[in-house]
Scaffold this motif. Structure first.
Motif, mmCIF file in Angstrom:
data_model
loop_
_atom_site.group_PDB
_atom_site.id
_atom_site.type_symbol
_atom_site.label_atom_id
_atom_site.label_comp_id
_atom_site.label_asym_id
_atom_site.label_seq_id
_atom_site.Cartn_x
_atom_site.Cartn_y
_atom_site.Cartn_z
ATOM 1 N N ALA A 187 60.305 39.994 52.864
ATOM 2 C CA ALA A 187 60.207 41.247 52.114
ATOM 3 C C ALA A 187 60.984 42.354 52.811
ATOM 4 O O ALA A 187 61.607 43.202 52.156
ATOM 5 N N GLU A 188 60.965 42.349 54.140
ATOM 6 C CA GLU A 188 61.693 43.376 54.887
ATOM 7 C C GLU A 188 63.189 43.285 54.621
ATOM 8 O O GLU A 188 63.859 44.300 54.395
ATOM 9 N N ARG A 189 63.716 42.058 54.637
ATOM 10 C CA ARG A 189 65.153 41.880 54.383
ATOM 11 C C ARG A 189 65.492 42.236 52.938
ATOM 12 O O ARG A 189 66.539 42.830 52.665
ATOM 13 N N GLU A 190 64.617 41.899 52.008
ATOM 14 C CA GLU A 190 64.828 42.243 50.599
ATOM 15 C C GLU A 190 64.857 43.756 50.411
ATOM 16 O O GLU A 190 65.690 44.290 49.669
ATOM 17 N N ASN A 191 63.962 44.455 51.102
ATOM 18 C CA ASN A 191 63.923 45.907 50.993
ATOM 19 C C ASN A 191 65.156 46.556 51.609
ATOM 20 O O ASN A 191 65.632 47.590 51.130
#
Length: 211
Positions: A187-191
């Motif tokens: 999720a961090e990389r997606e954000n």
């Protein structure tokens, strides 16, 4: 950007961790398009939602607790700052002679565009230059984003083009989504990728509008 762990859904803030945002604006997580990236960028420039935290989630319980919601939730209700366009029966257009169905970016622009332009020009919203630029930016920049997000072809046989598309911005923002081959699908990389999409779309909006 680090995840903030809102409820059980991924979320993140576009502001510094040391700041306490006055407002929170929601959009969906997962793959993103140009319309919500640009919509989030624009709404954070308004007086009402200046520098708001962006929360990315599809959890209705999370979304219901936010101050504004873009491109998710199945509701268009500007009185409650809900700006989705996916629901059945949605047919909102910009008006002023334009008939292209709006995306979430177009909805934000329709309701807040004059404010953003007036602030940049340092004049009242009623100034004739504001209205002139409001229409010109929609025609030359925003309408293509609305049309592409809604699957409207630019050309239909030998008829004149339905809208102007000088930037291919929607495609370029879309390419910032994580590739399925990337090892980090967190999720961090997606954000982080969504933030890049916001930055790209926002920069071009400002360039087209004010330079």
């Amino acid at each position: 950007m680090a995840g903030t762990g809102v409820s059980s859904s991924p979320a993140y803030s576009t502001s510094s961790p040391s700041q306490t945002p006055l407002k929170r604006v929601g959009t969906h997580n997962g793959s993103f398009h140009c319309d919500e990236a640009l919509g989030c960028f624009m709404i954070r420039l308004t007086d009402k939602f200046f520098n708001a935290q962006i929360v990315r989630s599809r959890d209705p319980k999370v979304l219901d607790d936010l101050d504004a919601v873009l491109d998710v939730g199945g509701v268009y209700d500007p009185s409650n700052d809900c700006y989705d366009h996916h629901q059945k029966g949605f047919e909102e257009v910009f008006g002023h002679g334009f008939s292209t169905k709006l995306s979430s970016a177009g909805l934000v622009y329709k309701h807040f565009g004059k404010e953003l332009i007036a602030k940049e020009l340092n004049v009242d919203e009623g100034h004739p230059d504001v209205h002139r630029l409001f229409l010109a930016v929609y025609k030359n920049f925003m309408e293509a984003i609305d049309a592409i997000d809604n699957g409207i072809n630019q050309y239909d046989t030998d008829k004149p083009p339905r809208y102007v598309n000088n930037t291919n911005l929607s495609s370029r923002v879309g390419k910032l989504n994580l590739d399925w081959t990337e090892p980090d699908q967190s999720a961090e990389r997606e954000n982080e990728a969504f933030q890049q999409g916001m930055d790209l779309a926002g920069k071009e909006f400002l360039d087209v509008s004010f330079f």
